[in-house]
Each structure stands twice: as C-alpha cells, then as structure tokens.
Design a protein around this motif. Structure first.
Motif, PDB file in Angstrom:
ATOM      1  N   THR A 260       0.796  -1.204   0.000  1.00 41.47           N
ATOM      2  CA  THR A 260       0.000   0.000   0.000  1.00 41.47           C
ATOM      3  C   THR A 260       0.829   1.254   0.000  1.00 41.47           C
ATOM      4  OG1 THR A 260      -0.304  -0.393   2.352  1.00 41.47           O
ATOM      5  CG2 THR A 260      -2.145  -0.898   0.929  1.00 41.47           C
TER       6      THR A 260
ATOM      7  N   PRO B 169      -4.489  -4.504   1.134  1.00 39.80           N
ATOM      8  CA  PRO B 169      -4.515  -3.452   2.157  1.00 39.80           C
ATOM      9  C   PRO B 169      -4.912  -3.965   3.534  1.00 39.80           C
ATOM     10  CG  PRO B 169      -5.580  -2.704   0.148  1.00 39.80           C
ATOM     11  CD  PRO B 169      -5.330  -4.179  -0.023  1.00 39.80           C
ATOM     12  N   ARG B 170      -5.772  -4.964   3.576  1.00 35.59           N
ATOM     13  CA  ARG B 170      -6.190  -5.497   4.873  1.00 35.59           C
ATOM     14  C   ARG B 170      -5.051  -6.258   5.551  1.00 35.59           C
ATOM     15  NH1 ARG B 170     -10.750  -4.721   1.936  1.00 35.59           N
ATOM     16  NH2 ARG B 170     -12.582  -4.073   3.142  1.00 35.59           N
TER      17      ARG B 170
ATOM     18  N   ASN C  91      -1.941  -5.753   5.031  1.00 33.58           N
ATOM     19  CA  ASN C  91      -0.940  -4.751   5.365  1.00 33.58           C
ATOM     20  C   ASN C  91      -1.321  -3.910   6.573  1.00 33.58           C
ATOM     21  OD1 ASN C  91       1.593  -4.274   4.373  1.00 33.58           O
ATOM     22  ND2 ASN C  91       0.871  -3.460   2.432  1.00 33.58           N
ATOM     23  N   ALA C  92      -2.617  -3.696   6.750  1.00 36.88           N
ATOM     24  CA  ALA C  92      -3.076  -2.815   7.827  1.00 36.88           C
ATOM     25  C   ALA C  92      -2.652  -3.324   9.190  1.00 36.88           C
ATOM     26  CB  ALA C  92      -4.594  -2.666   7.764  1.00 36.88           C
TER      27      ALA C  92
ATOM     28  N   ARG D 105       0.681  -1.806   9.769  1.00 29.10           N
ATOM     29  CA  ARG D 105       0.675  -0.351   9.735  1.00 29.10           C
ATOM     30  C   ARG D 105       0.113   0.246  11.023  1.00 29.10           C
ATOM     31  NH1 ARG D 105       1.852   2.119   5.379  1.00 29.10           N
ATOM     32  NH2 ARG D 105       1.973   1.029   3.382  1.00 29.10           N
TER      33      ARG D 105
ATOM     34  N   ASN E  96      -9.892  -6.081   9.642  1.00 24.52           N
ATOM     35  CA  ASN E  96     -10.749  -5.187   8.865  1.00 24.52           C
ATOM     36  C   ASN E  96     -10.940  -3.856   9.579  1.00 24.52           C
ATOM     37  OD1 ASN E  96     -12.198  -5.048   6.347  1.00 24.52           O
ATOM     38  ND2 ASN E  96     -14.088  -4.986   7.547  1.00 24.52           N
TER      39      ASN E  96
ATOM     40  N   LYS F 145      -8.761  -2.542  11.632  1.00 26.09           N
ATOM     41  CA  LYS F 145      -7.484  -1.836  11.490  1.00 26.09           C
ATOM     42  C   LYS F 145      -7.372  -1.212  10.097  1.00 26.09           C
ATOM     43  CE  LYS F 145      -6.041  -2.747  15.587  1.00 26.09           C
ATOM     44  NZ  LYS F 145      -6.014  -1.641  16.587  1.00 26.09           N
ATOM     45  N   ASN F 146      -7.891  -1.896   9.088  1.00 26.28           N
ATOM     46  CA  ASN F 146      -7.845  -1.339   7.747  1.00 26.28           C
ATOM     47  C   ASN F 146      -8.717  -0.098   7.631  1.00 26.28           C
ATOM     48  OD1 ASN F 146      -7.018  -1.497   4.911  1.00 26.28           O
ATOM     49  ND2 ASN F 146      -9.167  -1.947   4.509  1.00 26.28           N
ATOM     50  N   THR F 147      -9.867  -0.126   8.274  1.00 27.14           N
ATOM     51  CA  THR F 147     -10.735   1.057   8.292  1.00 27.14           C
ATOM     52  C   THR F 147     -10.033   2.217   8.991  1.00 27.14           C
ATOM     53  OG1 THR F 147     -12.710  -0.343   8.309  1.00 27.14           O
ATOM     54  CG2 THR F 147     -12.971   1.942   9.026  1.00 27.14           C
TER      55      THR F 147
ATOM     56  N   ARG G  85      -6.806   2.570   9.192  1.00 29.24           N
ATOM     57  CA  ARG G  85      -5.736   2.984   8.281  1.00 29.24           C
ATOM     58  C   ARG G  85      -6.271   3.903   7.197  1.00 29.24           C
ATOM     59  NH1 ARG G  85      -5.451   2.661   2.932  1.00 29.24           N
ATOM     60  NH2 ARG G  85      -6.392   0.580   3.055  1.00 29.24           N
ATOM     61  N   LYS G  86      -7.432   3.553   6.626  1.00 29.31           N
ATOM     62  CA  LYS G  86      -8.019   4.390   5.587  1.00 29.31           C
ATOM     63  C   LYS G  86      -8.392   5.762   6.122  1.00 29.31           C
ATOM     64  CE  LYS G  86     -11.126   1.366   4.114  1.00 29.31           C
ATOM     65  NZ  LYS G  86     -12.219   0.789   3.314  1.00 29.31           N
TER      66      LYS G  86
END
Length: 619
Positions: free
Chosen positions: A13, A333-334, A336-337, A340, A367, A369-371, A373-374
C-alpha cells in the motif's frame, strides 16, 4: 533513533501507486485503473483525462502479425498483443494460454537450494529450534505463513517472528537475532529480506545461529555469510526465472524439500493462494513462472482458499471471482493494515489459522485496522491537499514537499503516492518520528528521484531507495532548507514531458471486432499485471445509445455503439464531468479495457473506459 537503511522495502500500500506510475508509460497503468473499481473514491486524486496524452504503441512487423494470426486462427489485433509479449510461435502461444504445474521450474536449479534443504533436514533430525523470520508487508507475511504452515505439519519445534515496523524497521534486525539467542533457536529462515544484511548475519554467526536467506531483492557487492542464500538475482544463480516474489522463493524452498523427501505435491500447492497474493501485492512481473503461480493461486482463491484467506474475502465483501486487481485492492490493504496500525503478527495468525471461528475473529479485527488505516490515509491526504492548494508558491513548483509532525508515519507513503497522482510531480511527505523527521518520496515516470536526493544528501541523516521511491530522515531544523534544495534540483533536471501523464493504447479497433471469440482469447491473456497488462483499446466515433447516467458521485454508466456494431455496456470511473456532453447524437472517442461484468450470475462483456475525447483530439 530511526534510520532508513539503504535497502528499503516498500510494502504494497506504500508502493502500488508509484509502481502504477512506473508502468504507466510501459503499457501497465490500465491494470491499476481497472483495479480502482474497488475504491472509486481514489479517482478524485487523479488528474483530469484531458491532461493526459493518449499514446498508441508501435506495431510489430506486419508479416509476423499475419503469420501468427493465421497459425492461431485469431484476430491480428490479438496476435499483435502476443508478439508484444515476446510470443512468436504456435508452441509459445500454447504455453502462454495453457500454463499448468508442469511448467514450474526445478527448485534445485536455484543456487544453494541443496544446502538449504540439507540444513533444514539436519535441524529436524537433531531437534533444533527453527525460527521463521519475515518482513511485515504482504509479501513477507504470506511468505512466513506459507513456510511456517508447511513445516509445522511435519515438525513442531519452530516459531515465527515478524519485526516491528516502528522499533525495528525493515529486514533482519539485531532485536530479532537476540530474540533467537534468548529463546534457544539455532536456525533462522529469513523470507523476503536479508540479501544485504551482511553485518546482521555476521553478528548471528558470532551467536552460533545459522541463517537460510530467501530473498528476491538485488544483492549487494557481498553476499551475507549464511548457510544458504536463495535469490535468483544472484549473479552466480542459474535459476531460469528471476522475478519471483519473496513468498515465491519460500514456495520453491518447500517445493524442493517436498521433492527430496517424497512429500506429495498436493501438500505444497495447497499454499498457492498465498503465493498469488504475494505476486499481486508485491507488484512483481506476471510473466513466466510467476504467471503460472498467479493463475493457479487465483484458481485456489476462487475455489478452495485457506481458512484465513476465505474469511478475509468475506469481510472484504467479495467471496468469488477474484482477479489480480481484486487481490491488490481488497486483500492486500487489509493484510498490510495489521503492521501499519498494530502488529503484522496478526496477519500471520490469520493466514495460518486452522479454526474458522478464530480466523473470522482475526479477519474482523484486521478489517477494523484497515478502516482505521483508511481514515488516517484520507484525512492526511486531505490535509496535504489543503496545504498545497492554499499556497500559491507550492502550486507552481515542479516538486512537492509537505510536512506535518502529527501525521501517522504508517501511511505517509500512500499519501505521497496520492499527491503524485494529483499533481504528477516528484513528491515527498514528511512527519516526525522518534525525534527526527522521516519521509516517503515518490517520483514520476522517467525521473530519478534517488539521484535528486543525492544532491540533497548534506541535509539528510540517511536516505535509501531507488529511482521511483525512497525513504529519508533528517533533523527537524533542516526541513525548510531541504524543501528549497529539492525544488531547485528537480526544477533544474526534470524534463517538461516528464510532468505529463500518458495513457498507453495497444490498438485501435472497431467495436464490431469485440465478438465472443475475440473476448474468449483476450480473456486467456489474464492474469494481468506488470509486463502483462490488460490491453487498452481505442475506438473512434462512438455514440451513446439511450441515455448516459451518473453512478455514485462521479462515474458514468452508459451503452455505446459504433456504426455496424452492437451496443456495449460501459463504466467510466471518475468521468462524471463529461456527462453533459454525452448526448445521443454527439460522436466521441474512447480508450478502454474489455472485461467481464458479473451481476447476479449473468455474465456480459463490459468496456471499462479509461479516457473520453470529443473531436479529433488524439495526440
């Protein structure tokens, strides 16, 4: 103290957008644009289409095109695409269109493979503790998950270790070696890292710890003094394919071990879904052996993924019909999150899971954590855009350098890539980290960012990277002087044409050529990715059939026709500004990729429009 090493690893990402730029003029950006369908909001960061130059590629030799088309009984446009991929004969085309497990290379062709397998066999025979060590990005975590899962089925005395992004940084760490010493490990298998860790391996040797390095990055002048160094890019390695991912090297290791120890191949190829994820997300070439691995891996993802991948697909909102771009933008991305925002070990815990309920919990946590991150990603991007748009000096520059000490370091690489897309110029995003200022840098096609940083080296503590992406650290008091120097260097060295994006077009065709057989053959060019991109076609003087409509905030959906052709459904992401001009009797030109649209089990051919032009404006 945080220092960037000279061997910087950019996980997906951070890296995907700059690689988009690299391949943009190399017939590649179509892949990433099509992948943006997963995240339509990204289009607000793209430059307007009218600011991009449409560039038709040169055709191969006309007689070669005709000869191959006749041999394969296909449209000459398709034989042109094959010739551009280096495919010139019927037999080469058959291998390209029908890749299977038989086309995988003998793993023992890789230098040091025999040594690696022998060392692992010896460790298992004497009950040594083995540590599986890997990077915190998608490639590293899938590699660790693959190698750990395979050996865990036949040997219990092993663990895995993922370095912390913020306290240890990329690659083999002293902290990781010390962990091995303190816990009685005597063999470390390092994945997706280590090829330049000469000093770290020397340190491990003083502690009586052996290393097997499985890496795919370019070696330095000196190889580490490990028991085995598996890397096809070694000058003395005769392995026939050089572009494997880090996880791909791990796959070759378990393939070799299985062959030597009479383990059925079914106990190896069950991990191909992880290999496909690594290939997609590490942006390696999808050619040769990688293309075989990616195709087989996608088949597994779409039929029988491992439990962790399956639950991740569920939380991503798409459970079937995955393509490479779906993997890149939904799964990558998930995974990777985790590293991150929290700890990349959570990604490994998910990917090695054997209990579906536990995997589901892990997927949901990742998921979240991805949110998160976004949220960081978008808010920081908006702040950075505001800084630039409200500064007349910055707007007019040929480079971008922005700094905010409160920005989250884990996403500044993504932000740098977004800003590069928006303004299409070399870009650096800076934030505070451990008392210093850390930055991520991204370039545009053809411009050597690393050389520009060399001209600023007296203002930096350390920097590393390559032509298109880099990391750097500096003292806080040097930020302003660095921004001025970087602008001076870029202004003096960048060419005007390097500041203009292109849309590379493979061929001009009529819509009537897009008939079922044409599409069936074209579909066999997949999976698409670097060096094997989804072809972009041009059709002139098309018309709207019926009424064009807006989908979402800025996407156009319409049916287009051309004289003598049936109507084709299209989607034009990020082209909402064209809607007032898209009238039934107004001709226009389009460039597009051809894809299959699946809606409620109904499959239709759809054109994914990348550019719209009115009048004779093709440059």
């Amino acid at each position: 103290m945080f220092l960037m090493t000279s061997q910087i690893c950019y996980d997906f990402t951070d890296f995907v957008f700059v690689i988009s730029l690299i391949f943009f003029r190399l017939s590649a950006f179509a892949f990433y644009l099509s992948a943006f369908t997963a995240f339509p909001y990204l289009y607000r960061f793209l430059s307007k289409d009218m600011n991009k130059r449409w560039a038709i590629k040169d055709d191969p030799d006309h007689e070669e095109v005709k000869t191959l088309a006749a041999a394969l009984n296909i449209d000459p446009v398709l034989s042109t695409l094959l010739l551009r991929r280096g495919i010139r004969t019927f037999d080469e085309a058959r291998l390209f269109f029908r890749p299977d497990e038989r086309h995988l290379h003998d793993p023992f062709l890789m230098a040091d493979m025999e040594k690696a397998v022998v060392r692992i066999e010896g460790a298992m025979a004497t009950g040594e503790k083995i540590l599986i060590f890997g990077d915190y990005d998608v490639d590293g975590t899938t590699a660790v998950s693959l190698v750990y899962s395979f050996f865990k089925n036949i040997y219990n005395n092993l663990e895995y270790y993922i370095p912390d992004r913020y306290t240890e940084g990329y690659g083999i760490s002293t902290k990781g070696i010390d962990y091995a010493v303190d816990n009685g490990f005597t063999l470390i298998i390092a994945l997706d890292c280590g090829i330049k860790s000469v000093d770290k391996i020397a340190y491990a040797n003083t502690k009586a710890i052996d290393f097997i390095i499985c890496d795919h990055h370019l070696p330095g002048a000196e190889l580490p003094a490990a028991v085995a160094v598996l890397d096809p890019k070694r000058l003395d390695c005769e392995y026939p394919y050089k572009e494997l991912s880090g996880c791909g090297i791990g796959f070759k290791l378990i393939q070799a071990y299985a062959e030597k120890n009479d383990i059925p191949f079914e106990q190896v190829n069950c991990y191909l879904d992880l290999v496909a994820i690594s290939i997609a997300c590490d942006i390696v070439h999808i050619t040769g052996e990688n293309r075989v691995l990616a195709l087989l891996g996608l088949q597994k993802i779409n039929t029988n993924p491992c439990i962790g991948v399956k639950t991740l697909m569920d939380v991503a909102g798409k459970s079937t019909n995955y393509t490479i771009s779906d993997v890149v933008f939904l799964l990558g991305p998930r995974i990777n999150a985790a590293g991150r925002i929290d700890d990349a070990k959570h990604a490994v815990e998910l990917l090695i899971a054997t209990d579906e309920n536990e995997a589901k919990k892990k997927s949901e946590q990742i998921n979240v954590k991805n949110t998160e991150r976004k949220g960081h990603d978008l808010s920081i991007t908006d702040e950075a855009l505001s800084i630039i748009d409200n500064d007349a000096v910055l707007i007019e520059r040929k480079s971008t350098v922005v700094f905010n000490e409160n920005w989250h370091k884990g996403v500044i690489g993504i932000v740098a890539s977004r800003l590069t897309e928006k303004y299409y110029r070399p870009t650096i995003v800076l934030t505070r980290s451990n008392g210093y200022v850390a930055g991520s840098a991204r370039s545009v096609f053809g411009y050597d960012l690393y050389e520009a940083l060399c001209e600023c080296s007296d203002l930096l503590i350390q920097f590393g990277g390559h032509k298109y992406a880099a990391g750097l650290t500096m003292l806080p008091e040097n930020v302003e002087a660095f921004a001025e120097r970087f602008e001076e260097v870029v202004s003096a060295t960048i060419k005007p044409e390097q500041l203009i994006q292109q849309i590379p077009i493979d061929a001009e065709i009529r819509l009537s050529q897009v008939e079922p057989k044409f599409f069936r053959v074209l579909n066999q060019f997949a999976p698409f990715g670097p060096e094997n991109m989804a072809p972009v076609f041009l059709s002139k003087n098309v018309y709207v059939s019926g009424t064009a409509g807006l989908v979402g905030s800025n996407h156009v959906k319409m049916t287009v026709i051309q004289e003598g052709s049936p109507g084709f459904d299209t989607i034009a992401f990020g082209h909402g500004e064209y809607l007032p001009q898209l009238k039934k009797d107004v001709p226009f030109d389009i460039c597009y990729t051809i894809e299959e649209n699946v809606w409620r089990e109904r499959r239709t051919i759809q054109l994914n429009i990348k550019g719209i032009r009115f009048g004779d404006s093709l440059q």
